[in-house]
Design a protein around this motif. Structure first.
Motif, short mmCIF file in Angstrom:
data_model
loop_
_atom_site.label_atom_id
_atom_site.label_comp_id
_atom_site.label_asym_id
_atom_site.label_seq_id
_atom_site.Cartn_x
_atom_site.Cartn_y
_atom_site.Cartn_z
N LEU A 114 0.76 -1.28 -0.06
CA LEU A 114 0.08 0.11 0.12
C LEU A 114 0.81 1.17 -0.24
CD1 LEU A 114 -2.93 0.89 -0.08
CD2 LEU A 114 -2.96 0.82 2.45
N ASN A 115 1.95 1.13 0.79
CA ASN A 115 2.85 2.45 0.97
C ASN A 115 3.57 2.64 -0.47
OD1 ASN A 115 2.34 3.18 3.43
ND2 ASN A 115 3.67 2.09 4.38
N SER A 116 3.96 1.59 -0.87
CA SER A 116 4.74 1.64 -2.22
C SER A 116 3.62 2.28 -3.55
CB SER A 116 4.92 0.47 -2.73
OG SER A 116 5.93 0.33 -3.87
N SER A 117 2.36 1.92 -3.47
CA SER A 117 1.59 2.40 -4.50
C SER A 117 1.29 3.87 -3.86
CB SER A 117 0.45 1.65 -4.39
OG SER A 117 0.48 0.32 -4.58
N LEU A 118 1.20 4.20 -2.69
CA LEU A 118 0.89 5.62 -2.56
C LEU A 118 2.07 6.37 -2.84
CD1 LEU A 118 -0.96 5.21 1.00
CD2 LEU A 118 -1.76 6.36 -0.83
N ASP A 119 3.08 6.11 -2.33
CA ASP A 119 4.44 6.93 -2.56
C ASP A 119 4.56 7.16 -4.15
OD1 ASP A 119 4.94 7.26 0.00
OD2 ASP A 119 6.24 5.48 0.26
N LYS A 120 4.71 6.03 -4.94
CA LYS A 120 4.71 6.30 -6.18
C LYS A 120 3.57 7.15 -7.05
CE LYS A 120 7.15 2.22 -7.63
NZ LYS A 120 7.26 0.73 -8.12
N LEU A 121 2.29 7.10 -6.36
CA LEU A 121 1.35 7.97 -7.14
C LEU A 121 1.77 9.32 -6.78
CD1 LEU A 121 -1.50 8.38 -8.47
CD2 LEU A 121 -2.41 7.88 -6.14
N ILE A 122 2.19 9.60 -5.31
CA ILE A 122 2.38 11.20 -4.91
C ILE A 122 3.65 11.51 -5.57
CG2 ILE A 122 2.80 12.28 -2.91
CD1 ILE A 122 1.06 10.50 -1.29
N PHE A 123 4.64 10.81 -5.59
CA PHE A 123 5.80 11.54 -6.11
C PHE A 123 5.90 11.55 -7.56
CE2 PHE A 123 7.65 10.45 -1.98
CZ PHE A 123 8.96 10.99 -1.98
N ARG A 124 5.11 10.63 -8.31
CA ARG A 124 4.97 10.87 -9.81
C ARG A 124 3.87 12.10 -10.31
NH1 ARG A 124 7.59 6.82 -12.31
NH2 ARG A 124 7.81 4.72 -11.31
N SER A 125 3.32 12.49 -9.07
CA SER A 125 2.39 13.69 -9.54
C SER A 125 3.16 14.91 -9.46
CB SER A 125 1.21 14.02 -8.33
OG SER A 125 1.91 14.11 -7.06
N SER A 126 4.36 15.02 -9.15
CA SER A 126 5.18 16.13 -9.12
C SER A 126 6.49 16.06 -9.95
CB SER A 126 5.84 16.47 -7.47
OG SER A 126 6.83 17.41 -7.64
N LEU A 138 -6.83 10.71 -1.48
CA LEU A 138 -6.28 11.27 -2.40
C LEU A 138 -7.15 11.50 -3.77
CD1 LEU A 138 -3.10 9.05 -2.69
CD2 LEU A 138 -2.97 11.25 -2.15
N VAL A 139 -8.50 10.80 -3.56
CA VAL A 139 -9.35 11.24 -4.51
C VAL A 139 -9.78 12.57 -4.38
CG1 VAL A 139 -11.66 10.58 -5.81
CG2 VAL A 139 -10.03 8.77 -4.75
N LEU A 140 -9.91 13.15 -3.12
CA LEU A 140 -10.46 14.31 -2.84
C LEU A 140 -9.54 15.50 -2.78
CD1 LEU A 140 -12.75 13.31 0.08
CD2 LEU A 140 -13.54 13.69 -2.28
N SER A 141 -8.28 15.15 -2.11
CA SER A 141 -7.24 16.29 -1.92
C SER A 141 -6.15 15.85 -1.33
CB SER A 141 -7.79 17.46 -0.93
OG SER A 141 -6.89 18.37 -0.60
N PHE A 142 -5.05 16.30 -1.90
CA PHE A 142 -3.55 15.93 -1.39
C PHE A 142 -3.56 16.31 0.05
CE2 PHE A 142 -2.41 14.94 -5.84
CZ PHE A 142 -1.64 13.71 -5.47
N ASP A 143 -4.11 17.55 0.31
CA ASP A 143 -3.86 18.26 1.47
C ASP A 143 -4.57 17.45 2.58
OD1 ASP A 143 -2.67 20.32 0.51
OD2 ASP A 143 -4.25 21.81 0.15
N LEU A 144 -5.71 16.74 2.26
CA LEU A 144 -6.47 15.93 3.16
C LEU A 144 -5.47 14.56 3.48
CD1 LEU A 144 -8.76 15.07 4.75
CD2 LEU A 144 -9.88 14.20 2.93
#
Length: 203
Positions: free
Chosen positions: A45-57, A131-137
């Motif tokens: 789960l963490n690997s998927s989350l981190d890749k999703l967040i990092f690839r968004s920048s 993550l669907v709603l907001s990165f801040d959340l």
């Protein structure tokens, strides 16, 4: 006693968790299997989350292209990281248990600690939805998860070992776990760089 009840007690009243789990008898092998299961599911789960967040920048994407750092986001590396974290937490608690006259078996300690890790996994599932709603959340939930884990774990340790101050337990625990985790993680990263990157540079 069911899983839902245990999770609710862990989330709302962690001081009652040792009493709630007292009827549950586990062997050391069950604790090890539980640690491996939690580390495996959390790492995926963490690997998927981190890749999703990092690839968004854009800047973070360039970081992932760096061969000396990209292996950290590999699911196997994340699994090792989660397992190291569980070991660091358990080891730190066992170290501080020497300052208490209360004797607690590693099985008793393990089932309480793993239960709290299971709740953090539920937090991470909520973070995926956020993550669907907001990165801040997402970042708010992640910060809340960290605060909750420190608070809940400190309460449980204080109850198990009859420590008087939850705040002092949390303060010393954070310092000890951070130092232990940092040392183990640096050793792990050094070994990974030596075996993976070191071998590539010689080709």
């Amino acid at each position: 006693m069911n899983l839902k009840q245990i999770l609710l007690v862990s989330l709302k009243k962690p001081a009652n968790l040792p009493e709630t789990l007292s009827p549950l008898k586990l062997k050391l092998i069950n604790i090890v299997e539980g640690a491996l299961f939690i580390a495996a599911t959390t790492s995926l789960l963490n690997s998927s989350l981190d890749k999703l967040i990092f690839r968004s920048s854009e800047n973070a994407s360039k970081l992932l292209e760096n061969s000396s750092l990209s292996f950290i986001f590999n699911p196997l590396s994340m699994f090792a990281f989660e397992l190291i974290f569980i070991i660091a937490v358990m080891g730190s608690i066992l170290f501080f248990s020497n300052f208490s006259d209360q004797k607690v078996s590693i099985e008793e300690l393990g089932k309480n600690v793993l239960c709290l890790f299971l709740v953090t996994f539920v937090f991470k599932l909520a973070q995926v939805l956020s993550l669907v709603l907001s990165f801040d959340l997402y970042y708010i939930l992640r910060f809340f998860e960290l605060l909750w884990f420190i608070w809940a774990l400190s309460y449980v340790v204080s109850i198990l070992y009859k420590f008087k101050s939850v705040l002092l337990t949390a303060f010393l625990g954070v310092i000890t776990v951070s130092i232990t985790m940092g040392s183990l993680f640096m050793i792990f990263v050094s070994l990974m760089q030596y075996f993976l990157i070191g071998n590539e540079s010689n080709v």
